[in-house]
Design an enzyme around this catalytic site. Structure first.
Site, short mmCIF file in Angstrom:
data_model
loop_
_atom_site.label_atom_id
_atom_site.label_comp_id
_atom_site.label_asym_id
_atom_site.label_seq_id
_atom_site.Cartn_x
_atom_site.Cartn_y
_atom_site.Cartn_z
N GLU A 61 2.59 -5.06 -16.44
CA GLU A 61 1.67 -6.17 -16.19
C GLU A 61 0.37 -5.99 -16.98
O GLU A 61 -0.18 -4.89 -17.06
CB GLU A 61 1.35 -6.28 -14.70
CG GLU A 61 0.45 -7.47 -14.37
CD GLU A 61 0.32 -7.72 -12.88
OE1 GLU A 61 -0.63 -8.42 -12.50
OE2 GLU A 61 1.17 -7.23 -12.11
N GLU A 66 -0.02 -16.14 -7.51
CA GLU A 66 -0.56 -15.07 -6.65
C GLU A 66 -1.97 -15.45 -6.17
O GLU A 66 -2.84 -14.61 -6.08
CB GLU A 66 -0.64 -13.75 -7.41
CG GLU A 66 0.67 -13.13 -7.79
CD GLU A 66 0.46 -11.80 -8.51
OE1 GLU A 66 1.23 -10.88 -8.24
OE2 GLU A 66 -0.47 -11.70 -9.34
N HIS A 111 -8.59 -13.06 -7.91
CA HIS A 111 -7.84 -14.29 -8.13
C HIS A 111 -8.46 -15.46 -7.38
O HIS A 111 -9.06 -15.29 -6.31
CB HIS A 111 -6.40 -14.11 -7.66
CG HIS A 111 -5.65 -13.04 -8.41
ND1 HIS A 111 -4.31 -12.81 -8.21
CD2 HIS A 111 -6.04 -12.16 -9.36
CE1 HIS A 111 -3.91 -11.82 -9.00
NE2 HIS A 111 -4.96 -11.40 -9.69
N TYR A 135 0.98 -1.56 -4.91
CA TYR A 135 -0.26 -1.34 -5.67
C TYR A 135 -0.60 0.14 -5.81
O TYR A 135 -1.27 0.55 -6.76
CB TYR A 135 -1.42 -2.05 -4.98
CG TYR A 135 -1.36 -3.55 -5.02
CD1 TYR A 135 -1.04 -4.24 -6.20
CD2 TYR A 135 -1.64 -4.31 -3.88
CE1 TYR A 135 -0.99 -5.63 -6.23
CE2 TYR A 135 -1.59 -5.69 -3.90
CZ TYR A 135 -1.26 -6.34 -5.09
OH TYR A 135 -1.21 -7.72 -5.12
N HIS A 156 1.98 -2.41 -12.12
CA HIS A 156 0.71 -2.15 -12.80
C HIS A 156 0.84 -0.80 -13.50
O HIS A 156 1.16 0.19 -12.84
CB HIS A 156 -0.44 -2.11 -11.80
CG HIS A 156 -0.70 -3.41 -11.12
ND1 HIS A 156 -1.73 -3.59 -10.21
CD2 HIS A 156 -0.08 -4.62 -11.21
CE1 HIS A 156 -1.73 -4.83 -9.78
NE2 HIS A 156 -0.73 -5.47 -10.36
N ARG A 190 0.82 -1.22 0.00
CA ARG A 190 0.00 0.00 0.00
C ARG A 190 0.85 1.27 0.00
O ARG A 190 0.33 2.37 0.15
CB ARG A 190 -0.94 0.00 1.21
CG ARG A 190 -1.91 -1.17 1.23
CD ARG A 190 -2.78 -1.18 0.00
NE ARG A 190 -3.54 -2.42 -0.13
CZ ARG A 190 -4.22 -2.75 -1.23
NH1 ARG A 190 -4.22 -1.95 -2.28
NH2 ARG A 190 -4.88 -3.89 -1.28
N ASP A 207 -11.11 -8.33 -11.17
CA ASP A 207 -9.77 -8.81 -10.83
C ASP A 207 -9.83 -9.49 -9.47
O ASP A 207 -9.47 -8.91 -8.46
CB ASP A 207 -8.78 -7.64 -10.82
CG ASP A 207 -7.37 -8.06 -10.40
OD1 ASP A 207 -7.12 -9.27 -10.31
OD2 ASP A 207 -6.53 -7.18 -10.15
N HIS A 261 2.11 -14.49 -14.30
CA HIS A 261 1.41 -14.67 -13.04
C HIS A 261 0.34 -15.73 -13.25
O HIS A 261 -0.55 -15.54 -14.08
CB HIS A 261 0.73 -13.37 -12.59
CG HIS A 261 1.66 -12.38 -11.98
ND1 HIS A 261 1.35 -11.03 -11.88
CD2 HIS A 261 2.88 -12.53 -11.38
CE1 HIS A 261 2.35 -10.41 -11.27
NE2 HIS A 261 3.28 -11.30 -10.97
N HIS A 321 -6.03 -11.70 -15.10
CA HIS A 321 -6.28 -10.39 -15.70
C HIS A 321 -6.63 -10.49 -17.18
O HIS A 321 -7.59 -9.87 -17.64
CB HIS A 321 -5.05 -9.49 -15.53
CG HIS A 321 -4.74 -9.12 -14.12
ND1 HIS A 321 -3.64 -8.38 -13.77
CD2 HIS A 321 -5.39 -9.41 -12.97
CE1 HIS A 321 -3.62 -8.21 -12.46
NE2 HIS A 321 -4.66 -8.83 -11.95
N ASP A 341 -0.63 -11.77 -16.68
CA ASP A 341 -1.39 -12.30 -15.56
C ASP A 341 -2.61 -13.04 -16.12
O ASP A 341 -3.44 -12.46 -16.81
CB ASP A 341 -1.84 -11.16 -14.63
CG ASP A 341 -2.53 -11.66 -13.38
OD1 ASP A 341 -3.60 -12.29 -13.49
OD2 ASP A 341 -2.01 -11.42 -12.27
N HIS A 387 7.86 -6.86 -7.08
CA HIS A 387 6.58 -6.26 -7.46
C HIS A 387 6.47 -4.89 -6.80
O HIS A 387 6.62 -4.75 -5.58
CB HIS A 387 5.43 -7.15 -7.01
CG HIS A 387 4.13 -6.89 -7.70
ND1 HIS A 387 3.53 -5.65 -7.73
CD2 HIS A 387 3.30 -7.71 -8.39
CE1 HIS A 387 2.39 -5.72 -8.41
NE2 HIS A 387 2.24 -6.96 -8.83
#
Length: 278
Positions: free
Chosen positions: A142, A256, A226, A70, A107, A37, A224, A211, A179, A176, A67
């Site tokens: 991504e 993920e 998973h 986000y 992203h 975050r 989105d 991913h 995605h 991904d 990664h």
């Protein structure tokens, strides 16, 4: 050999992640460069990095995938958020030079009603500011599901970013599965067609990582969420075909999926190894 790993917590350092990966049958892994975050990254622990590099060499743990958080949004409407993204990426890439040959995934961002063209231009501008000739890290765009104003749902959008970057040799793509399936590319019934479209638009030579995520939602839902491998709308048969496809089988795969603990990843790694054709 199937090159497969999962997302691991970086809170205890690189050597700890490496040992966890080996314990669950992985031979690579992904981690967040800092709190997902946002916020500052922990100081580098050079002793831990040195110990990890020796351990990784012994166990073949490469390439690892870093990664970005986000909250990173290179094409945010707020200039302050764009500055945060730029500073975060620059810091992450500088730190990753201590782990040569790593991958860095992010992203692309959300244009927040500014329009796709503005979003693409701002993402490329950020990449032009942080990419440095000679860096050892490959930066990956991504593929996205297309929620709201996300940039990167289509292969054409990714291509438009790459075309505006001054050092495209430093860029790749992380596909991904959740995605792209949610985004309207039918991996289940037309995997070859999806890969042909990627080759025509971006080029399979730019596909550097995958991913592996099943989806809680139906095809082309533009959401989105998973799901565990084989328990969603994509299904185990599609993943079996994907990891064995001649154009994909030698790429690194990163799980993920939603798990209570890393043992769940271990079970998925074992499952996927059992359907991989050596």
């Amino acid at each position: 050999m199937l090159k497969i790993g999962c997302h691991l917590s970086s809170s205890k350092g690189f050597l700890s992640m490496g040992k966890t990966a080996v314990e669950i049958g992985a031979n690579t892994f992904q981690f967040f460069t800092r709190n997902p975050r946002g916020g500052a990254a922990k100081p580098l622990n050079e002793a831990d990095i040195a110990a990890y590099r020796a351990f990784a060499e012994e166990h073949g743990l490469f390439p690892i995938l870093a990664h970005a958080p986000y909250t990173l949004n290179c094409c945010a409407a707020d200039p302050g958020l764009r500055e945060f993204a730029l500073n975060t990426m620059a810091d992450d890439l500088a730190r990753l030079e201590h782990l040569p040959g790593s991958l860095y995934n992010f992203h692309p961002g959300s244009h927040v009603k500014q329009g796709l063209d503005v979003g693409v231009a701002l993402i490329a501008e950020a990449l032009n500011a942080v990419l440095r000739p000679g860096q050892s890290t490959t930066v990956l765009l991504e593929t996205m599901a297309g929620k709201g104003s996300e940039v990167g749902r289509t292969f054409e959008e990714l291509r438009s970013i790459i075309d505006r970057v001054e050092h495209p040799e430093l860029l790749g793509v992380c596909l991904d599965t959740c995605h792209v399936y949610d985004g309207g590319y039918d991996l289940v019934n037309d995997l070859d067609g999806v890969l042909n479209a990627f080759e025509r638009t971006v080029g399979l030579d730019r596909l550097r990582a995958i991913h592996l995520n099943d989806s809680k939602n139906p095809f082309s839902s533009h959401k989105d969420r998973h799901e565990k491998i084989g328990e969603g709308s994509i299904g185990l048969s599609a993943f079996t075909a994907l990891i064995n496809h001649p154009s994909l089988r030698n790429l690194p795969f990163y799980l993920e999926t939603p798990q209570e603990d890393v043992s769940g990843y271990g079970r998925e790694i074992s499952l996927l190894k059992s359907v991989y054709q050596d």
